[in-house]
Design a protein around this motif. Structure first.
Motif, PDB file in Angstrom:
ATOM      1  N   LYS A  72       0.826  -1.217   0.000  1.00  0.00           N
ATOM      2  CA  LYS A  72       0.000   0.000   0.000  1.00  0.00           C
ATOM      3  C   LYS A  72       0.858   1.264   0.000  1.00  0.00           C
ATOM      4  O   LYS A  72       0.398   2.331  -0.425  1.00  0.00           O
ATOM      5  CB  LYS A  72      -0.927   0.002   1.209  1.00  0.00           C
ATOM      6  CG  LYS A  72      -0.207   0.034   2.554  1.00  0.00           C
ATOM      7  CD  LYS A  72      -1.186  -0.006   3.717  1.00  0.00           C
ATOM      8  CE  LYS A  72      -0.450   0.034   5.068  1.00  0.00           C
ATOM      9  NZ  LYS A  72      -1.394  -0.026   6.204  1.00  0.00           N
ATOM     10  N   GLN A 102      -8.567   2.526  -1.004  1.00  0.00           N
ATOM     11  CA  GLN A 102      -7.920   2.723   0.290  1.00  0.00           C
ATOM     12  C   GLN A 102      -8.684   1.994   1.385  1.00  0.00           C
ATOM     13  O   GLN A 102      -9.902   2.106   1.490  1.00  0.00           O
ATOM     14  CB  GLN A 102      -7.842   4.215   0.611  1.00  0.00           C
ATOM     15  CG  GLN A 102      -6.992   4.525   1.835  1.00  0.00           C
ATOM     16  CD  GLN A 102      -6.774   6.024   1.995  1.00  0.00           C
ATOM     17  OE1 GLN A 102      -7.316   6.818   1.241  1.00  0.00           O
ATOM     18  NE2 GLN A 102      -5.990   6.409   2.977  1.00  0.00           N
ATOM     19  N   GLU A 105      -8.102  -4.704   1.041  1.00  0.00           N
ATOM     20  CA  GLU A 105      -6.992  -5.613   0.786  1.00  0.00           C
ATOM     21  C   GLU A 105      -7.129  -6.199  -0.620  1.00  0.00           C
ATOM     22  O   GLU A 105      -8.203  -6.182  -1.215  1.00  0.00           O
ATOM     23  CB  GLU A 105      -6.979  -6.743   1.821  1.00  0.00           C
ATOM     24  CG  GLU A 105      -6.805  -6.271   3.252  1.00  0.00           C
ATOM     25  CD  GLU A 105      -5.441  -5.657   3.508  1.00  0.00           C
ATOM     26  OE1 GLU A 105      -4.470  -6.089   2.851  1.00  0.00           O
ATOM     27  OE2 GLU A 105      -5.340  -4.742   4.344  1.00  0.00           O
TER      28      GLU A 105
END
Length: 365
Positions: A72, A102, A105
């Motif tokens: 990320k 955001q 996963e």
């Protein structure tokens, strides 16, 4: 210069070599929004072989797909300012790139009309990730423990002798000495931002054992490494930040440790997980003994330098004068350690034995 043309600046990503046409460009210093425009579009693949180690599947008669994990921490660099970078890749490669939102996963998924287009988009993303990775501070390093009982004992004697016999050395105090249990030979550093990257780096080290380490060590085991002699990182012995010990093979082929270190760094470099230090072809072999970054700014120089509050002083780094130390102890013999394992070690994290917490360990026997 002719040397720049004959030896261009290159980067390895997933086993492929890319040439950066402008060797003066530092690919680690681009801002996110202009990384792609200034770097990626001007790279060309030097190796045209179809050796990509990832799967591309046919979704239906007109679409292909592949997925890849991206930490990320790098997603923003792939999206770019106002989504410009992602759109540019999609436009150039005629693909559709799906990035988890955001807080979600999942992997990045690339869809395209052909295997070639999907692979091209993936390579562009990998270049961006690699360039972003090289901006980060290292979190892990490949190390060989040099903390045998013999070496620890002689190192403690060295510390006591230096502090006793070099009292006039400016800036030198007990807090600068590394702990005996942490003595190690550094082979290379890298940044691993999440568990997936740590697992992949562990896989690389495990593969390297079979492909690089054991073939190179064949006929030389058990390999004993002697820690003997002193050197320093800069050109002025009166202004030292790091004083380190030198290593040599004990009763084995000379240069073997250097060859091993260079081969391991090259293995990780070609996978896009490690950069060459200052673009050197050879690893600078060193066992750090004294480091000014460990300085405890206190009236009491005997404060435990391992204390977290001591390690993070905001004062400017202060060098020490190592002239007298080098004069009196330049050929100091710290003893021998046997190469039994190579570690993927975590920075700033200690195990119960006082050595760096390992993410992966490969044995060498």
């Amino acid at each position: 210069m002719m040397s720049d043309i004959l030896k261009p600046h290159v980067k390895w990503i997933e086993g492929r070599c890319y040439r950066v046409n402008d060797a003066a460009i530092d690919t680690t210093t681009f801002q996110e929004h202009d990384l792609y425009e200034n770097d990626v579009v001007h790279n060309e693949v030097l190796d045209e072989g179809d050796d990509d180690d990832f799967e591309v599947i046919m979704v239906d008669n007109s679409r292909y797909s592949t997925s890849l994990h991206v930490s990320k921490h790098y997603v923003g660099s792939i999206i770019g300012k106002k989504g410009a970078m992602k759109m540019r890749i999609e436009r150039d490669t005629k693909t559709d790139i799906k990035i988890p939102k955001q807080g979600q996963e999942g992997d990045i998924v690339i869809f395209g009309p052909s295997e070639m287009s999907v692979k091209a988009a993936r390579r562009r993303i990998n270049i961006i990730v690699m360039s972003s990775r090289m901006k980060q501070k290292s979190t892990h390093f490949i190390s060989i423990p040099m903390n045998s009982t013999d070496i620890q004992k002689r190192y403690e004697e060295f510390q006591a002798s230096v502090l006793r016999d070099c009292p006039s050395s400016r800036g030198l105090d007990k807090s600068l000495f590394i702990k005996p249990t942490k003595l190690h030979l550094t082979l290379g550093v890298m940044c691993l931002m999440d568990n997936e990257e740590r697992l992949f780096a562990s896989k690389l080290l495990t593969e390297a054992k079979e492909k690089v380490v054991m073939p190179m060590l064949a006929g030389h085991l058990p390999l004993k490494i002697r820690l003997k002699g002193l050197s320093y990182m800069n050109d002025d012995p009166s202004q030292i930040d790091v004083l380190y010990g030198l290593v040599e093979e004990e009763g084995s082929a000379r240069g073997l440790i250097q060859q091993l270190a260079d081969a391991l760094v090259e293995y990780f470099y070609r996978a896009g997980y490690m950069d060459r230090e200052y673009d050197r072809d050879n690893v600078k072999l060193h066992v750090t003994l004294i480091n000014s970054k460990y300085r405890v700014h206190s009236a009491n120089s005997n404060v435990d330098s391992s204390a977290p509050s001591a390690r993070h002083s905001r004062r400017p780094r202060e060098t020490f004068d190592g002239t007298e130390v080098l004069k009196k102890f330049t050929d100091y013999d710290f003893g021998v350690a046997e190469l039994t394992a190579i570690h993927l070690s975590q920075r700033h994290s200690m195990g119960s034995d006082g050595y760096y917490q390992p993410t992966c360990v490969i044995t060498c026997h």
